[in-house]
Design a protein around this motif. Structure first.
Motif, mmCIF file in Angstrom:
data_model
loop_
_atom_site.group_PDB
_atom_site.id
_atom_site.type_symbol
_atom_site.label_atom_id
_atom_site.label_comp_id
_atom_site.label_asym_id
_atom_site.label_seq_id
_atom_site.Cartn_x
_atom_site.Cartn_y
_atom_site.Cartn_z
ATOM 1 N N PRO A 38 -75.344 -35.012 88.016
ATOM 2 C CA PRO A 38 -74.426 -33.877 87.883
ATOM 3 C C PRO A 38 -75.143 -32.702 87.243
ATOM 4 C CG PRO A 38 -73.956 -35.562 86.232
ATOM 5 C CD PRO A 38 -74.976 -36.152 87.169
ATOM 6 N N ARG A 39 -74.959 -31.529 87.795
ATOM 7 C CA ARG A 39 -75.603 -30.353 87.228
ATOM 8 C C ARG A 39 -74.824 -29.896 85.998
ATOM 9 N NH1 ARG A 39 -80.567 -30.134 88.672
ATOM 10 N NH2 ARG A 39 -80.544 -28.089 87.677
ATOM 11 N N ILE A 40 -75.502 -29.900 84.884
ATOM 12 C CA ILE A 40 -74.903 -29.463 83.630
ATOM 13 C C ILE A 40 -75.608 -28.186 83.216
ATOM 14 C CG2 ILE A 40 -74.506 -30.064 81.216
ATOM 15 C CD1 ILE A 40 -74.390 -32.977 82.089
ATOM 16 N N ALA A 41 -74.843 -27.160 82.900
ATOM 17 C CA ALA A 41 -75.405 -25.822 82.725
ATOM 18 C C ALA A 41 -76.342 -25.717 81.536
ATOM 19 C CB ALA A 41 -74.267 -24.803 82.602
ATOM 20 N N ASN A 42 -75.979 -26.361 80.433
ATOM 21 C CA ASN A 42 -76.785 -26.202 79.231
ATOM 22 C C ASN A 42 -76.555 -27.369 78.285
ATOM 23 O OD1 ASN A 42 -74.318 -25.577 77.692
ATOM 24 N ND2 ASN A 42 -74.374 -23.624 78.816
#
Length: 403
Positions: A38-42
């Motif tokens: 999952p792409r997690i922003a920060n």
């Protein structure tokens, strides 16, 4: 467990394709073989995802080799299922097998069915099955280790072969859809689902948890990484699924004649094998057959263990295939876990102990310090006829302030 097949890949790599294939397979669900993290922003968003106390229990069994009775005994002992061997206790979150359900004993089909039942009752995402070399031997037609009583119970050679090669058969379907060459199991769900593809670009976001993941492979990831593997575990699993799919697309008249004894010729390959097929499914140091981590001296293999772990985005390697009849053992400072203990009664007087590896993991915020967490991991060798043995326990403070 089985012989190292150097001769097999030499043999298969020279074979030609047969011209005729069967009807097209139904559309395949690739979720088991190709998932992205999952792409997690920060990092702030990631810390929010791990801000609540979390606990996960994982039980992993090694080579079961057709012994349903001992399979039930160890799953009951490890508290995966209740005494009926069917009802989950609710005490274990994930149950996994490192392969070699098939061959030697006569009850492999019952064990396959049991895992499908658990997939239904525990949730498909919580049951992990890795292909062993003996599952693959059954698909491509080397039946020299198949129990003759099992062949009779399944209605003979042709009916049993249909179970593996007819794409509409439930066993053939689950081998294609649910069994993987290698599994990547995160210890915390914030790191993504099981078999999510490792993405080194997110290491800075995941911080000290970036490699809190287990690698399960039947023989073990090679000490020298395969050229065919750039995305782990995706590339391994795509190769395995694609080859099984091709075998299951062959018209019945071209199915390979099973090899029943060592004196019989090797089965002919009805599909063209690629370089990737050979390196992943047949090569002696490939993931289905590798014995480096079990047999090579530690001063040779352990020098490279940290690089292997880092490249694949995992904390430790867990594998079966090479028997130690006295129990589960570890190498390279507990970074390698070998769990084939020869537990099947089919080994007779050479039978080992019934065992499972139980991993208990927890993560919780440190009181009063929102960027620090306490991680605890315990690994226990579970046995049915002797006391359980603790093999690993570590408590660490993880600091997410550090970059």
């Amino acid at each position: 467990m089985g012989p190292i097949p150097l001769v097999l890949w030499l043999f298969f790599s020279t074979l030609c394709i047969l011209p005729t294939y069967g009807a097209a397979l139904p559309s395949l669900n690739t979720n088991r073989t190709h998932q992205l993290l999952p792409r997690i922003a920060n990092r702030k968003d990631f810390i929010e995802k791990i801000s609540q106390p979390f606990r996960r229990v994982i039980v992993i069994v090694g080579d079961l080799h057709g012994d349903y009775k001992v399979t039930c005994e160890i799953l009951i002992e490890a508290r995966v299922v209740k005494d009926d061997c069917l009802t989950p206790t609710g005490e274990v979150d994930i149950v996994a097998s490192t392969g070699d359900i098939a061959d030697r004993g006569k009850d492999a089909m019952l064990i396959f069915h049991l895992f499908e039942h658990l997939r239904t009752t525990m949730g498909s995402e919580n049951v992990v099955n890795v292909l062993g070399n003996h599952e693959w031997l059954n698909i491509f037609g080397d039946w020299t280790h198949v129990n003759l009583a099992e062949i009779a119970e399944e209605g003979g050679i042709e009916k049993r072969q249909r179970l593996f090669l007819d794409p509409q058969e439930p066993l053939a379907e689950t081998l294609r859809e649910n069994y993987v060459v290698s599994a990547r199991i995160p210890l915390h769900p914030a790191l993504g689902p099981i078999n999510a593809e490792y993405d080194a670009e997110q290491d800075d976001i995941f911080g000290p948890l970036s490699h809190a993941v287990l690698s399960l492979t039947h023989g073990g990831l090679p000490v020298d990484p395969l050229d065919a593997v750039e995305r782990y575990p995706t590339d391994l699993n795509v190769v395995g699924k694609d080859l099984i799919t091709r075998y299951q697309s062959i018209e019945e008249e071209f199915w390979p004649k099973p090899r029943m004894t060592e004196s019989d010729p090797l089965p002919s390959a009805p599909v063209l094998l690629t370089t990737e097929d050979v390196s992943v499914m047949f090569e002696s140091f490939g993931p289905l057959w590798n014995r480096e981590w079990a047999l090579f001296p530690e001063d040779i293999i352990c020098d490279g263990i940290d690089e292997v772990l880092w490249l694949h985005g995992v904390r430790s390697l867990i594998m079966g295939h090479t028997i130690n009849r006295y129990g589960i053992w570890t190498r390279c400072e507990d970074k390698v876990n070998l769990i084939d203990t020869g537990m099947s009664s089919a080994f007779g007087d050479h039978r080992g102990v019934a065992s499972a590896l139980k991993i208990e993991y927890s993560l919780k915020p440190k009181e009063g310090e929102p960027l620090k967490f306490i991680e605890e991991e315990t690994r226990t060798a579970v046995y049915t006829h002797r006391p359980h043995e603790g093999i690993y326990h570590k408590v660490k403070e993880l600091n997410f302030e550090e970059k």
